[in-house]
Design a protein around this motif. Sequence first.
Motif, PDB file in Angstrom:
ATOM      1  N   ALA A 148     -65.414  27.258  16.416  1.00 26.58           N
ATOM      2  CA  ALA A 148     -65.893  28.589  17.550  1.00 26.58           C
ATOM      3  C   ALA A 148     -64.505  29.237  17.671  1.00 26.58           C
ATOM      4  CB  ALA A 148     -66.732  28.013  18.612  1.00 26.58           C
ATOM      5  N   ALA A 151     -63.525  31.094  14.640  1.00 27.81           N
ATOM      6  CA  ALA A 151     -64.362  32.064  14.441  1.00 27.81           C
ATOM      7  C   ALA A 151     -64.506  33.178  15.199  1.00 27.81           C
ATOM      8  CB  ALA A 151     -65.786  31.606  14.080  1.00 27.81           C
ATOM      9  N   ASP A 152     -63.655  33.162  16.341  1.00 32.66           N
ATOM     10  CA  ASP A 152     -63.587  34.258  17.303  1.00 32.66           C
ATOM     11  C   ASP A 152     -64.904  34.578  17.969  1.00 32.66           C
ATOM     12  OD1 ASP A 152     -62.417  36.264  18.719  1.00 32.66           O
ATOM     13  OD2 ASP A 152     -62.287  37.546  17.481  1.00 32.66           O
ATOM     14  N   HIS A 153     -65.590  33.193  18.361  1.00 34.33           N
ATOM     15  CA  HIS A 153     -66.883  33.241  18.913  1.00 34.33           C
ATOM     16  C   HIS A 153     -66.572  33.743  20.454  1.00 34.33           C
ATOM     17  CE1 HIS A 153     -69.061  31.058  15.513  1.00 34.33           C
ATOM     18  NE2 HIS A 153     -69.055  32.354  15.142  1.00 34.33           N
ATOM     19  N   ARG A 156     -67.918  32.432  25.397  1.00 34.11           N
ATOM     20  CA  ARG A 156     -69.102  32.220  25.375  1.00 34.11           C
ATOM     21  C   ARG A 156     -69.737  31.370  24.346  1.00 34.11           C
ATOM     22  NH1 ARG A 156     -72.178  37.658  26.846  1.00 34.11           N
ATOM     23  NH2 ARG A 156     -71.454  38.120  29.262  1.00 34.11           N
ATOM     24  N   GLY A 157     -68.920  31.466  22.982  1.00 35.19           N
ATOM     25  CA  GLY A 157     -69.305  30.743  22.082  1.00 35.19           C
ATOM     26  C   GLY A 157     -68.710  29.091  22.082  1.00 35.19           C
ATOM     27  N   THR A 161     -71.305  25.737  22.499  1.00 31.92           N
ATOM     28  CA  THR A 161     -71.132  24.707  21.470  1.00 31.92           C
ATOM     29  C   THR A 161     -70.839  23.453  22.269  1.00 31.92           C
ATOM     30  OG1 THR A 161     -69.633  26.004  19.863  1.00 31.92           O
ATOM     31  CG2 THR A 161     -69.541  23.662  19.823  1.00 31.92           C
ATOM     32  N   GLU A 258     -58.874  29.010  23.041  1.00 35.50           N
ATOM     33  CA  GLU A 258     -59.397  30.267  23.202  1.00 35.50           C
ATOM     34  C   GLU A 258     -58.513  30.984  24.026  1.00 35.50           C
ATOM     35  OE1 GLU A 258     -61.421  33.630  22.437  1.00 35.50           O
ATOM     36  OE2 GLU A 258     -61.489  31.642  21.264  1.00 35.50           O
ATOM     37  N   ARG A 369     -68.340  43.826  23.134  1.00 29.97           N
ATOM     38  CA  ARG A 369     -67.090  43.218  22.366  1.00 29.97           C
ATOM     39  C   ARG A 369     -66.473  42.615  23.297  1.00 29.97           C
ATOM     40  NH1 ARG A 369     -65.073  40.999  17.865  1.00 29.97           N
ATOM     41  NH2 ARG A 369     -62.768  41.312  17.566  1.00 29.97           N
ATOM     42  N   ASP A 370     -66.139  41.206  23.152  1.00 26.46           N
ATOM     43  CA  ASP A 370     -65.263  40.411  23.718  1.00 26.46           C
ATOM     44  C   ASP A 370     -65.474  40.713  25.324  1.00 26.46           C
ATOM     45  OD1 ASP A 370     -61.613  40.562  24.541  1.00 26.46           O
ATOM     46  OD2 ASP A 370     -62.944  38.801  24.052  1.00 26.46           O
TER      47      ASP A 370
END
Length: 543
Positions: A148, A151-153, A156-157, A161, A258, A369-370
């Motif tokens: 995650a 993959a730059d999720h 939140r990603g 997860t 992250e 975005r972001d």
Amino acid sequence: MPLWPSELLADPGLGLELVAGRAGLDRRGPIRWAHIADTPDPTPWLEGGELLLTTGLGVKDSPSLQQRLIAGLAGRGVVAVGFGTGVSLEEVPATMVAACDSAALPLFTVPYEVPFLAVTRRVSRAVFEEHFATLRSAVTLHRQVLAAVVADHGLRGVLATVGRAMPTTALLAFDFAGAELARHDPDGRLDGLAPELLWKAAAAEGPAATLPDGQLVTSATVRIGQELEAVVAVVTAESLIEHQTLLFEQGVAGVSLERARRRSVREAQRARVDELLEEVAAGRDTPGLVARALRRLGVPPPAAYRVLAVARPDGVGDAQLAAVVEDALLPFGRPVVGRLAETWFALVPVPADTDAGGHDARAHDHDGRDTDDGPTGGDHPDAATRIVEALRARGWPRPRVGRSRVKTGAEALRAAIREASVALRVDDGTAVHDVDQLGLSGLLAGIRDDLGATDFVTSVLGPVLDHDAREATRLVDTLRAYLAHGCRPGPAAAELCVHRHTLTYRLDRIRELTGRDPRGGDHLLEYGLALELHARTTAREPT
């Protein structure tokens, strides 16, 4: 999976038989370990969750000791008792059977031909398998979290997860000052709970904090170097068990990665902006250089823009201030934020539909975005006001922003930096200062030395400046006070703490040195402009 007493009883290879405490079967939790003891009171060596195996040797002749043994085991949290028959007693004493029924503590017999080792081996195998499964799930989650991040999720990603591995929980991430960065709450456990309340619970040190609705908040901090970067929290109905704690730790590690990745990207961006500002301030900029530098930053040169100068509040680190400013400017596109000397600057594009004063007349919506790395959603004011609001939201004192005029063309960037710097120097309690509200100092703020500012100061004040430097006199200060008080000798002399005759002598000396009489109206404008330009060029600002 954990081993429950009913599963152990169902093992045909052990031949166990439940004789008491059926009402408590599987209600006291799974078997965490097996302990063998024949002492009258083994509780000092127990932690709870054990299966106690005994032959009753230590209590076989005393019903009172038998009752006390069962009461102690039940109170200690033992989940079941295994009694080995045919060793010291042929059957379980009636007192122990009655006591186990009364305490709802499962009691089963272990046949003489079945050694306690067979039972403990079965428990040990189950415990090992459970721990192995826990480690395997943690490793799997670790890989998923890394994927995650790569993959730059975003946060939140990462939280989603982890949340899939920890159902019936909610996960939150806050920044260093308590602003919520992201959450994962598919079941709505956090509905109706104020963000301030959640942050207070997450920031509490020590064991899990309790929310008003009875839920528990377990949190962990994320630090990069010595700086607090984020706080991660999980909200549960009950205390985390070992397996959940390990999964939560993987989530914290993912958030750390992250945030570190995010900071690395932003620091690299800031370093490039710093280089651009230094080139511009040193006069080595050209329109082509500025445009190319902006494109390398991923920002197309704006048709119109402002430069904002931001004061760093006391006690706030540069990285923290830069992050807050960048987050506040996300709705305006990719932030262009950097430091020159001790001041942070931001280049902000100005929309085409601005009002007459150059202020943004539109309401922007965050493009999504972001979004987990900055403030969330909705309409917002102009960039300077948004920065001030972000600083205040973190409790930082006396935020100040200086704002340049609207500029067009890369060649105006140097002037915009100067204008923002001049506006920032005003410290009258107002949060945002526009350079065009500062009168003469604002008017002259953007004038560059290559447009003749230095030559003009030299031509008007050069002899006076040389005289002050050579003779340690105060002729420039005298001229400044005289003009500031509307050419009235009395107030000017009082400010300088000199006699009016001394003031007159100094003014005569200025006239002799420059050929311009400060008491005549013909040269007042020249003197005023020269003094203001001299003050600007000698002040501590980018040049």
